[in-house]
Each structure stands twice: as structure tokens, then as C-alpha cells.
Enzyme design. Structure first.
Site, PDB file in Angstrom:
ATOM      1  N   ILE A  16      28.067   8.259  29.649  1.00 27.32           N
ATOM      2  CA  ILE A  16      29.338   9.228  28.950  1.00 27.32           C
ATOM      3  C   ILE A  16      29.165   9.255  27.610  1.00 27.32           C
ATOM      4  O   ILE A  16      28.846   8.063  26.874  1.00 27.32           O
ATOM      5  CB  ILE A  16      30.587   8.511  29.488  1.00 27.32           C
ATOM      6  CG1 ILE A  16      32.024   9.162  28.748  1.00 27.32           C
ATOM      7  CG2 ILE A  16      30.623   7.181  29.083  1.00 27.32           C
ATOM      8  CD1 ILE A  16      33.062   8.889  29.331  1.00 27.32           C
ATOM      9  N   SER A  17      29.441  10.251  26.989  1.00 28.76           N
ATOM     10  CA  SER A  17      29.015  10.451  25.652  1.00 28.76           C
ATOM     11  C   SER A  17      29.957   9.402  24.677  1.00 28.76           C
ATOM     12  O   SER A  17      31.038   8.986  25.103  1.00 28.76           O
ATOM     13  CB  SER A  17      29.150  11.826  24.940  1.00 28.76           C
ATOM     14  OG  SER A  17      28.271  12.654  25.602  1.00 28.76           O
ATOM     15  N   ALA A  18      29.437   9.365  23.494  1.00 23.97           N
ATOM     16  CA  ALA A  18      30.224   8.577  22.547  1.00 23.97           C
ATOM     17  C   ALA A  18      31.679   9.359  22.140  1.00 23.97           C
ATOM     18  O   ALA A  18      31.577  10.743  22.369  1.00 23.97           O
ATOM     19  CB  ALA A  18      29.597   8.174  21.391  1.00 23.97           C
TER      20      ALA A  18
END
Ligand code: SAH
Length: 280
Positions: free
Chosen positions: A114-116
Site C-alpha cells: 500500500i502506498s505511503a
């Protein structure tokens, strides 16, 4: 603190965000009972179906703290982006046991992450004008479904949001997360859907899109995605292999295209399922 390359969905944490100062920023938002996405200035949410899942007081405080920090560091500028990141609980989308409210990408299995939060914020900011109520959004490499849910909340029930993810297990878990989130009614009513497919081909059934987001790095801008972008629409896509740039692709009304680089980033590759799972 948030110097490039930005951690899209791959790189190590840039910084943990200090989670403090609970403030009742959006308490008025939580009082709305109607489902109405009537104006750009105000997002209203169907609280009757979503809010009971809104975690504990503790995680609300941390979520608010994260949004506040992203605002403080200039990653969130728009109230609408702050609102949507506040109302779609990242805690429902990260794997159990992962810290949800730190500014870091997290592994989600299948060689994906999951992206930051700052990358989610950046993409929402870049796409905000193209995520107005009633518009159409495509999220390629939708992974956990967090951004897909945010897009759906922004375009609302009159709009249409499609997530395309090529790992069926991630599609299933993203749908489960969305069902527990503030976007659940949009999923039930059909203005939000997530599909298992090769996102490099887009999702032609619902094209053209006002906004296209690609959550994995492509060696070039896929022609199919460019074709599915509406004139006047915008695509945000990480392009490159080891060295990557987050590209902003604007399609003009005459069909011509303007591209610029927003930031150096590091995302997982937009590739075939077999290549992604090779060493998994
Ligand atoms: N925005 C997502 C990013 C997930 S990581 C999030 O924050 O949760 C990127 C995702 O792209 C991974 O889930 C990966 O499985 C997916 N992906 C990679 N190549 C793909 C392809 N060709 N088609 C669809 N999804 C792809």
C-alpha cells in the site's frame, strides 16, 4: 522530511509521522445524515451505512494526526483531500498488525505494498479537479483499494469509479475493506467496482475517464490508458524502471497531450501477474 524519491508503494519509510494533537476538525462532517455530493466545496457522506465502522476513538485521533501532519508538510493543501483522507479509514485497508497511521508504505503480500499516505495525498491533490461529483475515475493497480475508495467518495453516487487489480486475492480483500469503510454504500449501489484484470488495458467498458490513476510503475504510458482518458481529463502515472517519475498527463480538448514530471518516486512495476509473483 518528505524529500524525493517519494515512497509510492515500494520504498522504505521516509519518516514516521508524529501522531498527536487530536482535534475535532471534521466533527461537523460526521453529523450529516444525507448522501449528497452537491458541491465542490462540501463532501457529504452517507454516515448511516459507513460510520459505525469508524474504529475507535484512538484510531480516529491517529488518523486526524496523520492528516494534520500531511497538511503541515504541505502534502495536503485542499480541504476536500483532507476530508476524504479523514473519512476513508486507512486502518481498514492495511493488513492486520501493520501500523496504519505512519507515513510509510506497507507490504500487503504478493510483492505489492500500500502506498505511503503522502503519496496517496499527492495523487489525490493532483487529481482533485478531475474527481468532481459525477465524474469517472479509473484506478489501475488498485491494490488495497484505499485510493479507489477515496476516488469513489469524491465522485459520489452520480459518478463512477473502477479499480483494476491483477491479483484476485487483493481484489477480494480490497472489496472486503471497502465494505467496512465509508464507501460501502457506493459499492452496494454500483457506482464503485473493483475487477481482477490486467490494468495495462484499462477498463474500456466505462471509458472515457476524467481521472486515471496508476498505482504501479510502467516503462511507458500505456496507449490503452491514454485512449481511455477523456479530453480535458488527467492521468497520474509513475513511469520508469529503476529510476521513476510520477508523470502528470493532461489530455487537451483537441486530443493533444501535455506531460510533466511531478516527482521522483519508487513504485512496484506495472507488469504481468506471472512476473510479479515470480519470486513470491
Ligand atoms: N494504490 C495501491 C497500490 C498498490 S501497489 C495501494 O495503495 O494499495 C501496486 C499494485 O499494482 C499491486 O497491487 C499490483 O498487484 C498491481 N499491479 C501491477 N501490475 C498490474 C497490472 N498489469 N494490472 C493490474 N494491477 C497491477
Amino acid at each position: 522530511m518528505l524529500s524525493p524519491p517519494h515512497a509510492g508503494c515500494y520504498a522504505v519509510a521516509l519518516a514516521a509521522v508524529a501522531l498527536s494533537r487530536p482535534r475535532p476538525l471534521y466533527s461537523s462532517l460526521f453529523q450529516h445524515r444525507s448522501l449528497a455530493f452537491s458541491s465542490r466545496a462540501s463532501l457529504r457522506f452517507n454516515l448511516s451505512s459507513g460510520m459505525e465502522h469508524f474504529s475507535t476513538k484512538g484510531s480516529m485521533d491517529k488518523k486526524e494526526g496523520l492528516v494534520e501532519q500531511l497538511k503541515h508538510y504541505g502534502m495536503i493543501k485542499s480541504d476536500k483531500v483532507a476530508e476524504v483522507m479523514q473519512i476513508v479509514d486507512r486502518g481498514l485497508f492495511v493488513p492486520e498488525g501493520s501500523p496504519a497511521y505512519v507515513d510509510s508504505p506497507m507490504p500487503i503480500g504478493y510483492n505489492a505494498t500500500i502506498s505511503a499516505p503522502h503519496m496517496h495525498a499527492t495523487c489525490l491533490e493532483l487529481l482533485e479537479e478531475h474527481l468532481q461529483p459525477g465524474m469517472r475515475a479509473l484506478d489501475v493497480g488498485s491494490g488495497t483499494g484505499y485510493l479507489t475508495a477515496c476516488f469513489a467518495m469524491m465522485v459520489g453516487p452520480q459518478g463512477r469509479t473502477v479499480g483494476v487489480e491483477h491479483i484476485p486475492e487483493l481484489v477480494a480483500s480490497s472489496i472486503n475493506s471497502i465494505k467496512r469503510s465509508a464507501a460501502s454504500s457506493l459499492l452496494n449501489e454500483g457506482s464503485l467496482s473493483v475487477h481482477a484484470a490486467d490494468g495495462r488495458k484499462g477498463w474500456p467498458e466505462l471509458a472515457p475517464y476524467d481521472a486515471i490513476h496508476v498505482g504501479a510503475a510502467s516503462p511507458d504510458i500505456p496507449r490503452a490508458l491514454l485512449e481511455q482518458l477523456k479530453p480535458g481529463g488527467r492521468m497520474v502515472i509513475p513511469v520508469g524502471n529503476f529510476f521513476q517519475n510520477l508523470k502528470v498527463v493532461d489530455k487537451n480538448d483537441d486530443g493533444s497531450v501535455h506531460v510533466y514530471s511531478e516527482a521522483s518516486v519508487r513504485f512496484v512495476p506495472l507488469t504481468s501477474r506471472a512476473a510479479q509473483l515470480q519470486d513470491y
